[in-house]
Write an enzyme that holds these catalytic residues in place. Structure first.
Site, PDB file in Angstrom:
ATOM      1  N   ARG A  82       9.479  -0.948   9.682  1.00  0.00           N
ATOM      2  CA  ARG A  82       9.970  -2.335   8.700  1.00  0.00           C
ATOM      3  C   ARG A  82      10.475  -2.217   7.683  1.00  0.00           C
ATOM      4  O   ARG A  82      10.715  -2.244   6.433  1.00  0.00           O
ATOM      5  CB  ARG A  82       8.909  -3.710   9.000  1.00  0.00           C
ATOM      6  CG  ARG A  82       9.726  -5.180   8.585  1.00  0.00           C
ATOM      7  CD  ARG A  82       8.563  -5.633   8.729  1.00  0.00           C
ATOM      8  NE  ARG A  82       7.066  -5.902   7.005  1.00  0.00           N
ATOM      9  CZ  ARG A  82       6.128  -6.573   7.767  1.00  0.00           C
ATOM     10  NH1 ARG A  82       6.295  -7.799   8.925  1.00  0.00           N
ATOM     11  NH2 ARG A  82       5.194  -6.674   6.570  1.00  0.00           N
ATOM     12  N   LYS A 185      11.309  -7.114   3.666  1.00  0.00           N
ATOM     13  CA  LYS A 185      10.404  -7.761   2.548  1.00  0.00           C
ATOM     14  C   LYS A 185      10.828  -6.714   0.829  1.00  0.00           C
ATOM     15  O   LYS A 185      10.061  -5.339   0.541  1.00  0.00           O
ATOM     16  CB  LYS A 185       9.045  -6.579   3.462  1.00  0.00           C
ATOM     17  CG  LYS A 185       8.280  -7.687   2.553  1.00  0.00           C
ATOM     18  CD  LYS A 185       6.116  -6.809   3.684  1.00  0.00           C
ATOM     19  CE  LYS A 185       5.180  -7.800   3.305  1.00  0.00           C
ATOM     20  NZ  LYS A 185       5.513  -8.653   3.823  1.00  0.00           N
ATOM     21  N   GLU A 221      10.211 -20.612   6.868  1.00  0.00           N
ATOM     22  CA  GLU A 221       8.781 -19.700   6.653  1.00  0.00           C
ATOM     23  C   GLU A 221       7.886 -20.480   5.718  1.00  0.00           C
ATOM     24  O   GLU A 221       9.154 -21.491   4.663  1.00  0.00           O
ATOM     25  CB  GLU A 221       8.199 -18.480   7.293  1.00  0.00           C
ATOM     26  CG  GLU A 221       9.131 -17.481   5.654  1.00  0.00           C
ATOM     27  CD  GLU A 221       9.163 -15.481   6.171  1.00  0.00           C
ATOM     28  OE1 GLU A 221       8.004 -15.840   7.058  1.00  0.00           O
ATOM     29  OE2 GLU A 221      10.155 -15.485   5.687  1.00  0.00           O
TER      30      GLU A 221
END
Ligand SMILES: *Cc1c(COP(=O)(O)O)cnc(C)c1O
Length: 342
Positions: A82, A185, A221
């Site tokens: 990721r 992220k 989210e």
């Protein structure tokens, strides 16, 4: 090795200085082999692109001790992958996956005395960072990069461990735009969410729940955690959206739910579906599973937990996941990696 003298069961989710962190530098087209730094200060050019233009991404993972003193990390290969995706999306030089895994092993070994003992409910949180560090004024990607990783022993995200929280549907601010960087992220996403988060906390909520920025109809989210729901016919549902971060915890819960005989649906979830769920929760490395007690949406309050009692499905998912992490349940998925201790 003797453990640090800490009150392990009293730990909260807070930063604590440990014995060292790691630093790796990318210069002249190559990553160096890394250094151990016995301090929590770093040395940066004041014109670094990470400071001005947000060329920064990070990860979060955890290490756990089992009852025999063995130490395992959870799905760090996924964190490594990721972080490559995050780096590429904001035009940074990625840190190689194999080096990421070696760095995790090394950092955990070096800070062995800070790994919370089995049964304390705490774990060693690992925080990798990737930074653009070239001194530049023009807006261009850096040529030089730093990968760093520190760790900190942490207790449960919420003091009382697993306890239902209150969310509010955010009606003013957006966290991430469609086709933006909400699916990686990067620090900037968190900065964008702080105003909403602080406002919600002031009003007595734990966090906000974001809707999709374009139509304000579908669940995205909660600030730092993915959303999932359990329907009355026992499905595990979780949003499909291009502007949310693919959570490794969520991915793991989907597998566990399927193995518990539930149907798993990853699809757009309309905000008007919220009242028809049996249970709802947030998930992420820091909080594991946080059951949602209620969600305030405009002038309506949707309640999932009348008391602090946690729904049955959230509780089983939580127990299954944490039992794999702390070595109580056999890890038939190959999610954990044991770290040999010196
Ligand atoms: C890190 C993060 C999560 C949780 O992901 P995990 O891999 O489960 O830790 C969820 N949402 C956002 C925005 C995140 O940054």
């Amino acid at each position: 090795m003797e453990k640090a003298n800490l009150n392990w069961s009293e730990l909260t989710f807070a930063y604590m200085k440990t014995d060292c962190h790691l630093e790796y530098y990318f210069k002249d087209g190559e990553w160096d082999e890394g250094k151990i730094i016995n301090d929590d200060r770093i040395d940066l050019n004041i014109a670094s692109t990470c400071l001005h233009y947000g060329q920064e991404c990070f990860e979060g993972a955890k290490a756990f001790e089992d009852k025999d003193g063995r130490v395992r990390v959870f799905r760090i290969e996924e964190n490594a992958k990721r972080m490559v995706r995050s780096a590429e999306k904001i035009h940074m030089v990625p840190f190689p996956e194999d080096m990421f895994i070696n760095a995790v092993e090394k950092l955990v070994q070096l800070n062995q005395r800070f790994i919370p003992p089995y049964g304390s409910g705490a774990s060693l949180y690992l925080r990798p960072l990737l930074l653009g560090i070239s001194g530049l004024i023009g807006v261009t990607p850096a040529t030089d990069y730093a990968f760093m990783m520190f760790c900190s022993p942490v207790g449960p995200y919420f003091k009382s461990g697993i306890k239902p929280v209150k969310l509010i549907v955010e009606d003013q601010y957006d966290r991430a735009a469609p086709n933006g960087v909400g699916d990686v992220k990067v620090g900037g996403n968190y900065a964008a969410g702080l105003r909403a988060s602080v406002r919600a906390k002031k009003a007595g909520y734990t966090e906000v729940l974001y809707l999709d920025a374009l139509r304000k109809e579908f669940i995205d989210e909660s600030g730092p955690a993915n959303f999932f729901g359990i329907t009355h016919d026992n499905k595990f549902i979780t949003p499909a959206s291009d502007s949310i971060l693919p959570s490794i915890t969520n991915m793991s819960l989907q597998t566990l739910a399927a193995d518990m005989g539930m149907i798993v649906e990853k699809r757009p979830i309309h905000v008007n579906e919220l009242p028809y769920l049996k249970e709802a929760g947030c998930c992420g490395t820091a909080a594991v599973i946080t059951p949602i007690g209620s969600i305030t949406h405009g002038d309506k309050v949707i309640t999932y937990c009348e008391t602090d009692e946690v729904g049955e499905t959230c509780m089983s998912l939580y127990n299954n996941l944490t039992s794999i992490q702390n070595g109580v349940l056999k890890d038939k998925y190959g999610w954990t990696r044991e770290i040999p201790m010196p």
